[in-house]
Design a protein around this motif. Structure first.
Motif, mmCIF file in Angstrom:
data_model
loop_
_atom_site.group_PDB
_atom_site.id
_atom_site.type_symbol
_atom_site.label_atom_id
_atom_site.label_comp_id
_atom_site.label_asym_id
_atom_site.label_seq_id
_atom_site.Cartn_x
_atom_site.Cartn_y
_atom_site.Cartn_z
ATOM 1 N N HIS A 305 -19.208 7.812 20.994
ATOM 2 C CA HIS A 305 -18.533 7.815 22.305
ATOM 3 C C HIS A 305 -17.430 8.882 22.335
ATOM 4 O O HIS A 305 -17.337 9.669 23.286
ATOM 5 C CB HIS A 305 -17.958 6.421 22.569
ATOM 6 N N ASN A 306 -16.641 8.931 21.261
ATOM 7 C CA ASN A 306 -15.554 9.915 21.220
ATOM 8 C C ASN A 306 -16.084 11.331 21.130
ATOM 9 O O ASN A 306 -15.612 12.239 21.802
ATOM 10 C CB ASN A 306 -14.628 9.636 20.025
ATOM 11 N N GLU A 307 -17.075 11.506 20.288
ATOM 12 C CA GLU A 307 -17.626 12.839 20.035
ATOM 13 C C GLU A 307 -18.257 13.434 21.292
ATOM 14 O O GLU A 307 -18.223 14.645 21.508
ATOM 15 C CB GLU A 307 -18.668 12.706 18.909
ATOM 16 N N THR A 308 -18.871 12.586 22.123
ATOM 17 C CA THR A 308 -19.561 13.092 23.316
ATOM 18 C C THR A 308 -18.699 12.936 24.572
ATOM 19 O O THR A 308 -19.164 13.238 25.677
ATOM 20 C CB THR A 308 -20.878 12.312 23.558
ATOM 21 N N GLY A 309 -17.488 12.441 24.398
ATOM 22 C CA GLY A 309 -16.611 12.216 25.552
ATOM 23 C C GLY A 309 -17.229 11.229 26.532
ATOM 24 O O GLY A 309 -16.998 11.306 27.742
ATOM 25 N N GLY A 310 -18.050 10.336 26.019
ATOM 26 C CA GLY A 310 -18.662 9.303 26.863
ATOM 27 C C GLY A 310 -19.815 9.821 27.709
ATOM 28 O O GLY A 310 -20.336 9.107 28.568
ATOM 29 N N ALA A 311 -20.233 11.078 27.456
ATOM 30 C CA ALA A 311 -21.260 11.676 28.327
ATOM 31 C C ALA A 311 -22.672 11.163 28.029
ATOM 32 O O ALA A 311 -23.552 11.239 28.889
ATOM 33 C CB ALA A 311 -21.227 13.189 28.188
ATOM 34 N N LEU A 312 -22.866 10.672 26.817
ATOM 35 C CA LEU A 312 -24.207 10.218 26.421
ATOM 36 C C LEU A 312 -24.210 8.689 26.374
ATOM 37 O O LEU A 312 -23.514 8.101 25.552
ATOM 38 C CB LEU A 312 -24.518 10.803 25.033
ATOM 39 N N PRO A 313 -24.976 8.040 27.264
ATOM 40 C CA PRO A 313 -24.982 6.576 27.252
ATOM 41 C C PRO A 313 -25.429 6.016 25.897
ATOM 42 O O PRO A 313 -26.294 6.591 25.237
ATOM 43 C CB PRO A 313 -25.999 6.212 28.342
ATOM 44 N N ILE A 314 -24.824 4.887 25.517
ATOM 45 C CA ILE A 314 -25.134 4.273 24.213
ATOM 46 C C ILE A 314 -25.610 2.845 24.431
ATOM 47 O O ILE A 314 -24.974 2.073 25.165
ATOM 48 C CB ILE A 314 -23.874 4.247 23.310
ATOM 49 N N ILE A 315 -26.729 2.505 23.796
ATOM 50 C CA ILE A 315 -27.118 1.090 23.691
ATOM 51 C C ILE A 315 -26.606 0.622 22.336
ATOM 52 O O ILE A 315 -27.002 1.136 21.293
ATOM 53 C CB ILE A 315 -28.652 0.898 23.780
ATOM 54 N N GLY A 316 -25.688 -0.342 22.364
ATOM 55 C CA GLY A 316 -25.077 -0.826 21.130
ATOM 56 C C GLY A 316 -25.854 -1.997 20.568
ATOM 57 O O GLY A 316 -26.164 -2.946 21.294
ATOM 58 N N VAL A 317 -26.164 -1.942 19.294
ATOM 59 C CA VAL A 317 -26.917 -3.025 18.656
ATOM 60 C C VAL A 317 -26.515 -3.121 17.194
ATOM 61 O O VAL A 317 -26.354 -2.109 16.524
ATOM 62 C CB VAL A 317 -28.452 -2.831 18.843
ATOM 63 N N GLY A 318 -26.341 -4.363 16.745
ATOM 64 C CA GLY A 318 -25.979 -4.573 15.353
ATOM 65 C C GLY A 318 -24.924 -5.653 15.230
ATOM 66 O O GLY A 318 -23.782 -5.469 15.646
ATOM 67 N N GLY A 319 -25.362 -6.804 14.719
ATOM 68 C CA GLY A 319 -24.409 -7.843 14.336
ATOM 69 C C GLY A 319 -23.807 -8.653 15.456
ATOM 70 O O GLY A 319 -22.778 -9.310 15.256
ATOM 71 N N ILE A 320 -24.423 -8.673 16.620
ATOM 72 C CA ILE A 320 -23.880 -9.523 17.688
ATOM 73 C C ILE A 320 -24.327 -10.965 17.440
ATOM 74 O O ILE A 320 -25.500 -11.292 17.588
ATOM 75 C CB ILE A 320 -24.355 -9.060 19.081
ATOM 76 N N VAL A 321 -23.404 -11.798 17.000
ATOM 77 C CA VAL A 321 -23.724 -13.220 16.832
ATOM 78 C C VAL A 321 -22.856 -14.111 17.711
ATOM 79 O O VAL A 321 -23.066 -15.319 17.761
ATOM 80 C CB VAL A 321 -23.697 -13.687 15.349
ATOM 81 N N ASP A 322 -21.877 -13.537 18.378
ATOM 82 C CA ASP A 322 -21.191 -14.285 19.436
ATOM 83 C C ASP A 322 -20.661 -13.322 20.492
ATOM 84 O O ASP A 322 -20.710 -12.104 20.296
ATOM 85 C CB ASP A 322 -20.145 -15.261 18.884
ATOM 86 N N PRO A 323 -20.198 -13.858 21.637
ATOM 87 C CA PRO A 323 -19.815 -12.960 22.735
ATOM 88 C C PRO A 323 -18.764 -11.931 22.347
ATOM 89 O O PRO A 323 -18.786 -10.801 22.844
ATOM 90 C CB PRO A 323 -19.297 -13.926 23.807
ATOM 91 N N SER A 324 -17.841 -12.294 21.430
ATOM 92 C CA SER A 324 -16.793 -11.322 21.088
ATOM 93 C C SER A 324 -17.380 -10.097 20.372
ATOM 94 O O SER A 324 -16.833 -8.995 20.471
ATOM 95 C CB SER A 324 -15.705 -11.971 20.235
ATOM 96 N N ASP A 325 -18.495 -10.298 19.653
ATOM 97 C CA ASP A 325 -19.144 -9.140 19.018
ATOM 98 C C ASP A 325 -19.690 -8.186 20.077
ATOM 99 O O ASP A 325 -19.639 -6.959 19.922
ATOM 100 C CB ASP A 325 -20.307 -9.591 18.116
ATOM 101 N N ALA A 326 -20.256 -8.762 21.138
ATOM 102 C CA ALA A 326 -20.784 -7.922 22.223
ATOM 103 C C ALA A 326 -19.636 -7.169 22.887
ATOM 104 O O ALA A 326 -19.720 -5.961 23.133
ATOM 105 C CB ALA A 326 -21.527 -8.788 23.241
ATOM 106 N N THR A 327 -18.520 -7.882 23.123
ATOM 107 C CA THR A 327 -17.349 -7.246 23.740
ATOM 108 C C THR A 327 -16.889 -6.059 22.896
ATOM 109 O O THR A 327 -16.558 -4.994 23.409
ATOM 110 C CB THR A 327 -16.185 -8.271 23.861
ATOM 111 N N ARG A 328 -16.905 -6.261 21.563
ATOM 112 C CA ARG A 328 -16.455 -5.185 20.677
ATOM 113 C C ARG A 328 -17.328 -3.934 20.840
ATOM 114 O O ARG A 328 -16.833 -2.811 20.869
ATOM 115 C CB ARG A 328 -16.495 -5.679 19.224
ATOM 116 N N LEU A 329 -18.661 -4.133 20.971
ATOM 117 C CA LEU A 329 -19.548 -2.975 21.114
ATOM 118 C C LEU A 329 -19.356 -2.317 22.484
ATOM 119 O O LEU A 329 -19.384 -1.086 22.590
ATOM 120 C CB LEU A 329 -21.011 -3.359 20.886
#
Ligand SMILES: Cc1cc2nc3c(=O)[nH]c(=O)nc-3n(C[C@H](O)[C@H](O)[C@H](O)COP(=O)(O)O)c2cc1C
Length: 359
Positions: A305-329
């Motif tokens: 996100h930082n490297e692309t200045g947010g220009a490239l959309p990201i699908i975040g995946v990895g280790g979401i086992v509760d809602p706060s993990d999703a919020t973090r991504l």
């Protein structure tokens, strides 16, 4: 399997009905072979999807009010099912019933293949993690195309993950991916180029700038030809490993930007064993997913996100086992998230909880 069914220490009070009642039964199936539980779950979902009105009703009750448009595709919820759970797309009617707003099928390959020998999926229950070395077991991209044709409109966005067949030498990888893209182009709302599975020898070397440029250029050329013949243009995304150095990620991003990739899926499973190396199953070969991956995935997403200045959309995946993990991504820069291992430990209620936690 060395762990006892349902032996995860109560990290939180108030376990869900799934965790108390369903999970212990699932974990005993096939004498603890995690893949048997996976097959039974998938079959159960397939049957659920056949009951008229269940998918529509479920998505109304468990879905989210935070629809969003990313890389030109409208997602009814930003929470999707990650690749690998429904590789051959057998339960596609059912996933919205538990709140998923999109699904990524596959990874599929040009040739059908059985994958690695079983056992090849291991639960590290105490860590809410799994190690898998499935090896792209799938019925092939022709079979998936046939199945998707039979479904007709699914009513939600479908991602299709493509990879390289094991029998195809690495130097012919491009043609293997292109063949699958051609067969499936009309059925996907986006395509995920999987160059990050640790379970196909050599695959991850396709993340190197030279290989990746060649692969992505060929896929975009094929897509342009298909579009010229009348098909709708489709976004092509790249799924990356969490084990790349930051300079390797930067080089990869450079290529993705040059070639005009629509987004990045971060991340696949890790070959490292963060915080789990004491577990008797940690020495199993394969990729680790679930809770121990959460931090690496968040860091990778944040870097992209930082490297692309947010220009490239990201699908975040990895280790979401509760809602706060999703919020973090999401906070790290993801526009959409996906879940796999969290479903194994927390059950379908997890998706409803994440949807409810969304702003
Ligand atoms: C059993 C299993 C099979 C998987 N198969 C694939 C696959 O075929 N293609 C892919 O891109 N990712 C695959 N993955 C990786 C997931 O899509 C996801 O990137 C990873 O598991 C991290 O998310 P999680 O911690 O929510 O599971 C697989 C994961 C598991 C556990």
């Amino acid at each position: 399997m060395s762990e006892r069914a349902g032996s995860v220490p109560a990290r939180r009070s108030g376990r869900s009905g799934y965790e108390r009642l369903v999970r212990p039964v699932l974990y005993r199936l096939g004498r603890g072979d995690a893949e048997v539980a996976h097959e039974q779950t998938l079959n159960g979902m397939r049957l659920l999807g056949r009951i008229p009105a269940v998918p529509a009703l479920g998505s109304r009750v468990f879905g989210s009010a935070s629809a969003r448009t990313v890389f030109g595709v409208r997602f009814p919820s930003p929470v999707g099912l990650a690749a690998g759970m429904d590789k051959n797309g057998i339960a596609l009617r059912a996933w919205p019933a538990i709140g998923f707003g999109f699904v990524e099928v596959g990874t599929v390959t040009a040739h059908p293949q059985p994958g690695n020998e079983r056992p090849r999926l291991f639960r590290l229950v105490e860590h809410e993690a799994v190690i898998n070395r499935m090896g792209f077991n799938n019925l092939g991209s022709s079979a998936l195309a046939e199945r998707l044709a039979a479904y007709g409109d699914l009513g939600y966005p479908l991602g299709i993950s493509i990879g390289k067949s094991k029998i195809t030498p690495l130097e012919d990888a491009v043609e293997d991916y292109v063949t699958s893209l051609r067969r499936l182009y009309r059925y996907g709302d986006y395509f995920a180029v999987n160059v990050s599975s640790p379970n196909t020898p050599g695959l991850r070397s396709l993340q190197d700038a030279g290989h990746l440029r060649e692969l992505l250029t060929a896929l975009h050329t094929e897509a342009a030809g298909l579009t010229a013949s009348g098909l709708t243009p489709k976004p092509i995304l790249v799924k990356i490993a969490p084990d790349l150095t930051t300079s390797a990620i930067d080089e990869l991003l450079q290529v993705c930007t040059e070639v005009g990739v629509a987004g990045i899926i971060a991340t696949n499973t890790t070959i490292t064993r963060p915080g789990v190396s004491d577990h008797p199953l940690a020495a199993q070969t394969g990729g680790l997913s679930g809770r121990p991956l959460a931090e690496i995935a968040a860091k990778t997403i944040s870097h992209i996100h930082n490297e692309t200045g947010g220009a490239l959309p990201i699908i975040g995946v990895g280790g979401i086992v509760d809602p706060s993990d999703a919020t973090r991504l999401f906070d790290a820069g993801a526009s959409l998230v996906q879940v796999y291992t969290g479903l194994i430990y927390r059950g379908p209620g997890l998706i409803r909880k994440i949807n409810r936690s969304l702003p």
